[in-house]
Design an enzyme around this catalytic site. Structure first.
Site, PDB file in Angstrom:
ATOM      1  N   ASP A 293       0.610  -1.940   2.846  1.00  0.00           N
ATOM      2  CA  ASP A 293       0.265  -1.974   4.263  1.00  0.00           C
ATOM      3  C   ASP A 293      -0.589  -0.737   4.538  1.00  0.00           C
ATOM      4  O   ASP A 293      -0.669   0.192   3.726  1.00  0.00           O
ATOM      5  CB  ASP A 293       1.519  -2.001   5.132  1.00  0.00           C
ATOM      6  CG  ASP A 293       1.270  -2.647   6.486  1.00  0.00           C
ATOM      7  OD1 ASP A 293       0.109  -2.674   6.929  1.00  0.00           O
ATOM      8  OD2 ASP A 293       2.235  -3.121   7.113  1.00  0.00           O
ATOM      9  N   CYS A 294      -1.232  -0.722   5.684  1.00  0.00           N
ATOM     10  CA  CYS A 294      -2.295   0.263   5.913  1.00  0.00           C
ATOM     11  C   CYS A 294      -1.725   1.636   6.269  1.00  0.00           C
ATOM     12  O   CYS A 294      -1.219   1.843   7.370  1.00  0.00           O
ATOM     13  CB  CYS A 294      -3.249  -0.251   6.969  1.00  0.00           C
ATOM     14  SG  CYS A 294      -4.048  -1.763   6.411  1.00  0.00           S
TER      15      CYS A 294
END
Length: 771
Positions: A293-294
């Site tokens: 995920d970012c």
């Protein structure tokens, strides 16, 4: 129209700003006919996928390899490899994101905006889910072919909706693991155009792996939250949708989550990524890759303090099996980590080969004329058929929660349309949205339906100001019928934003109460992904009808008025439990346990029995009678059930039985009917026993008045089994009862007995003892 709509990895905005210019530049396909790339085996279509990808990686320098481990991969100009942005979104339609570029106007300035997954989940219509996904993938491929998106999309979100306060529950199809598992199977089938196809239309990405369902609750944030989950709950509740996605639907990508699981950040957890995902579920075919995920790899070091340096965080994630960094830690620190001997060159190559194998499978390096999906273009976006499907999807999901026969509305006349959603547009899309060609508002739809409309907003979503009350009450007094449209929206629930209350926000209930005292028929349409406590509306006899409409997107207004006027009969079912407002005071959001504890009431319909409205609730404009042709079923024997199972499918997916029920429409309105089949036992296996468990469902379409329809519900061996404390899936002998929940407190039952010995259907990998 905006160049790009807002995207909602809120805490990643600063990350984007820090990256090099060009994050939103158009993608281009590589030139394999001439230039340096044409000399590499990656362009040789006669070779296997891995050999082609390996040839490209072998041609890169170490620096070039490291540079291309980030989501906004710069490519290798020296080799003729163009830049590629891996981060494209398509939760319920092609969506604004760093890898997607919408035009300002004209072609590629919009895409079909389907209802949010929470409303799609309420349809309990697997065929519809596949149809929606097929359209989304076609439109995604059109954008990709035009260089306006990647060919992989970071969807779907399949974390079960455990806690009503979760801001991203709207992105999921609901709380039940079986339901979410079937949803994702059919969605991935539609997105990739098949189960594990050699040449997928697009690549889907199942997220967020695993036990992720908290944003920011009372100062506890996802970037540092450690989800303490028992092995039993992990195997039984949190992982089944991912098993369905990876093992069964054979998705090509998975996203690891921000949170830690029992002390280990998910993107650094080899137990999750390697032992369970790649080994136990056999998710090891070429082109299968994992993205963080970012900002999640940065969280390994900064949020969780799991490593002492960012270089250690980068190496730990890479070694655990994370192949792509949606962030900057990999490109910034993998070089240092290599110098420190924290990972091997083979591990780096493995990640890149996985990524580029995916692009090889997508036909990225192949001649356009040889690829069937390269002909998809703008004329395939937001077609009349897609718009009709968006309308159908919204209508199928809307749930009727209360009705004293006020609905359907009997005649035209004057209609007061009041509330913060009465003329809403983008508000009806929810999050992870893209520009739509149009959004049908309730106000527009009411006018189209022939009503003389008196419109007043009355109030906002979350305010104590009563400045608009007088106008709203005045409009209501002039009308024959009053429709109030309110609820919650992305200012209340969103990524990075959990709720602390599940009551109606602001003064909306106050306004509804005052409207109810005017004496006109009053219909309330409730919007939002998470439920709010409707107790006061359900108990108020002057609130005549109540609908839940989720986030219905571009066809919202027209789909809702089709329900209100009887053009469409409601048949959606709540995909979640509606809890009383006080529930939030009984259990902290950080408590991941599902079963009741000494001080906690339990979670979801399986363990909590004091719901305002239960999972699966939904009324109709007609009445149904349910009967079992056979009330006494079986008996069954565990050994016989296992021995007859086919060897080419996982045993938990093997058929247990198909149950037949008779559904008779005893009313006067043609209607769909969602048959939900629940299982109960009080002696099969150890205590505690769940209150009931969904084991199958189907949606019967358009049952006419007086018609008797035979409905078949298939149940798998895995649905019959229970999860032991160590996570094993076990088939227990004992007595079982099947219950059909028809939503009006009629529960026809049938019983059967299973004989034999306890039988393990799936031996769950045990976590390392050092965790």
């Amino acid at each position: 129209m905006a160049h790009i709509t807002s995207w909602h990895y809120g805490n990643a905005i600063a990350l984007l700003v820090s990256l090099a210019p060009g994050a939103l530049s158009l993608n281009t396909f590589p030139d394999c006919s001439s230039g340096p790339l044409s000399k590499l085996a990656v362009c040789d279509t006669s070779l296997d996928v891995t050999t082609r990808a390996q040839s490209l990686v072998n041609a890169m320098t170490f620096e070039e390899k490291v540079n291309n481990t980030q989501y906004n991969s710069p490519g290798v100009p020296r080799l003729g490899l163009p830049a590629y942005n891996w981060w494209s979104e398509a939760l319920h339609g092609v969506a604004g994101s760093p890898g997607v570029e919408f035009a300002d106007s004209g072609p590629f300035s919009y895409a079909t905006s389907f209802p949010q997954p929470i409303l799609l989940g309420a349809t309990f219509d697997d065929d519809l889910i596949k149809q929606v996904a097929t359209v989304v993938s076609t439109e995604g491929r059109a954008f990709g072919n035009a260089g306006r998106s990647g060919l992989d999309f970071w969807t779907p979100n399949i974390n079960p909706f455990r806690d009503a306060r979760w801001g991203r529950g709207q992105e999921t199809p609901g709380e039940d693991p079986l339901h979410v598992s079937r949803y994702v199977y059919h969605l991935v089938d539609g997105l990739q155009n098949g189960i594990g196809p050699a040449n997928p239309k697009v690549v889907a990405t199942c997220k967020h792996f695993a036990a992720y369902d908290l944003e920011d609750w009372n100062g506890v944030v996802r970037h540092s939250f450690n989800a303490e989950v028992s092995t039993q709950d992990l195997s039984e509740f949190y992982l089944p949708p991912f098993k369905s996605c990876a093992r069964d639907a054979r998705v090509d990508a998975v996203m690891c989550s921000y949170n830690a699981l029992n002390g280990v950040p998910a993107c650094a957890d080899s137990y999750l990524l390697q032992t369970i995902l790649r080994e136990h579920w056999k998710w090891d075919e070429p082109g299968r890759w994992i993205t963080s995920d970012c900002g999640a790899i940065d969280d390994i070091y900064n949020g969780h303090n799991f490593t002492t340096t960012p270089a250690e965080a980068a190496a730990t994630a890479l070694n655990a099996g994370t192949d792509l960094d949606c962030g900057t830690v990999f490109p910034k620190y993998l070089g240092q980590a290599a110098d420190e001997g924290l990972y091997s060159n083979q591990t780096l190559d493995r990640a890149l080969v996985r990524l580029y194998s995916s692009l090889v499978k997508l036909g990225y390096f192949d001649p356009a004329e040889d690829q069937p999906y390269r002909s998809i273009g703008w004329t395939d976006v937001d077609t009349p058929a897609a718009e009709a499907l968006a309308h159908k999807a919204a209508g199928e999901g809307i749930v009727l929660l209360k009705n004293d026969k006020t609905l359907p509305l009997k005649a035209k006349g004057t209609l007061a349309l009041i509330g913060p959603y009465a003329n809403a547009t983008k508000q009806m899309q929810g999050n992870y949205e893209g520009p739509a060609k149009y959004i049908r508002t309730l106000l527009w739809a009411a006018t189209q339906a022939g009503y003389d409309v008196k419109y007043a907003a009355g109030t906002a979503i979350n305010t104590n100001s009563t400045a608009g009350f007088d106008a709203a009450l005045s409009a209501a007094k002039q009308a024959d019928v009053v429709v109030y449209a309110g609820g919650i929206d992305n200012t209340i629930e969103a990524e990075g934003r959990d709720r602390t209350t599940i009551a109606w926000p602001g003064n909306q209930v106050n306004l509804i109460d005052q409207l109810s005292k005017i004496g006109k028929p009053l219909v309330v349409v409730q919007f939002g992904g998470g439920q709010v406590d409707d107790s006061s509306l359900l108990s108020n006899p002057r609130v005549n009808a109540l609908l839940w409409a989720g986030y219905p997107s571009q066809e919202g207004g027209s789909a809702i008025f089709d329900i209100l006027t009887g053009k469409t009969a409601p048949a959606g079912r709540l995909p979640v439990t509606q809890y009383p407002a006080d529930y939030v005071n009984q259990v902290p959001m950080t408590d991941m346990a599902l079963r009741p504890g000494s001080n906690t009431p339990g979670r979801t319909y399986r363990w909590y029995d004091k719901a305002v409205l239960p999972f699966g609730f939904g009324l109709h404009y007609t009445t149904f009678k349910i009967s079992w042709p056979r009330r006494a079923l079986g008996p069954y024997n565990t050994a016989a059930l296992v021995s007859r199972s086919p060897k080419n499918v996982p045993i938990d997916r093997a058929a247990f039985d198909t149950f037949h029920i008779q559904v008779t429409n005893t009313g006067k309105t043609t209607s769909d009917y969602v048959a939900l089949l629940f299982l109960k036992t009080t002696d099969a296996g150890p205590k505690p026993y769940p209150l009931k468990t969904l084991v199958g469902y189907t949606r019967a379409k358009q049952i006419k008045p007086g018609e008797k329809r035979s409905v078949d519900i298939e149940v798998s061996l895995g649905s019959l089994a229970r999860t032991a404390e160590n996570g094993d899936l076990v088939l227990y002998p004992g007595r079982y009862t099947l219950e059909v929940d028809v939503g009006e407190s009629q529960y026809p039952t049938a019983s059967f007995t299973v004989t034999g010995k306890e039988t393990i259907l799936d031996s769950f990998p045990q976590p390392p003892k050092t965790r």
